[in-house]
Design an enzyme around this catalytic site. Sequence first.
Site, PDB file in Angstrom:
ATOM      1  N   SER A   5       0.843  -1.184   0.000  1.00 14.69           N
ATOM      2  CA  SER A   5       0.000   0.000   0.000  1.00 14.69           C
ATOM      3  C   SER A   5       0.883   1.241   0.000  1.00 14.69           C
ATOM      4  CB  SER A   5      -0.899   0.029   1.239  1.00 14.69           C
ATOM      5  OG  SER A   5      -1.604   1.256   1.340  1.00 14.69           O
ATOM      6  N   TYR A  47      -3.031  -0.183  10.289  1.00 13.73           N
ATOM      7  CA  TYR A  47      -3.049  -0.666   8.909  1.00 13.73           C
ATOM      8  C   TYR A  47      -1.777  -0.250   8.192  1.00 13.73           C
ATOM      9  CZ  TYR A  47      -4.258  -1.005   3.968  1.00 13.73           C
ATOM     10  OH  TYR A  47      -4.241  -1.293   2.629  1.00 13.73           O
TER      11      TYR A  47
END
Length: 235
Positions: free
Chosen positions: A140, A152
């Site tokens: 990501s 995250y």
Amino acid sequence: MGERVLLITGASRGIGAATARLAARAGYRVALAARDRAALAGLVEELGGPARALAVPCDVTDWDQCRAAVDRAERAWGRLDAVFGNAGHSVSTSFVGGHGESPERWREMVLTNVLGPALTARAALPALVRGGGHLVLTGSAAGRGVRPGSLYSATKWAVTGLAQALRAECVGTGVRVTVVQPGLVDTGGIPADRAADPKLDPADVARAVLYALDQPSTVDVNEILIRPVGQDPWR
């Protein structure tokens, strides 16, 4: 030489399903791994049935299921050319409290995002080494910068580090390792405070994956960072 075989985790929706569709159109046979059996069955039919696609129900946090998924794909078509470790999970977090999901929900995200790709790699690499294959992981853009209070983001930093560790261990084997790092993707479940932000379509990320897979065997695309035009790089 037979048709190439690609195993995709997190294949039932979003980036995984979009990559399966694009890969199938490019001539790959695709093994689809996810927990949602009904969604997998529908995607198998969409992609041409058992001759072109195989459903391999799998929880990537379970070692035995990861091994079984790889074994089934290789037995079905006699080879495994590439694996896309894409399964992932996201919840909002805060370490000082006041907002974000309860810490009781953090465990699934950490296991899926960190243990999941590690187990996928361990299960797949013997087959990929035999064939000089390719491992792609979904990281990501959040794994390249600081996101306040974001566990995250920390899990995706771990994926970036995992890809580097795998690439170093695979030197001399012929295996290529790529980490694709998308920005915000419209896969559903976008937080309300980001609903108006620019977003990638899952197919945009799928094209990046196929770009890496389609390079000559002498070319190892290490990282692909892809954001929608106009996305704030700090979000």
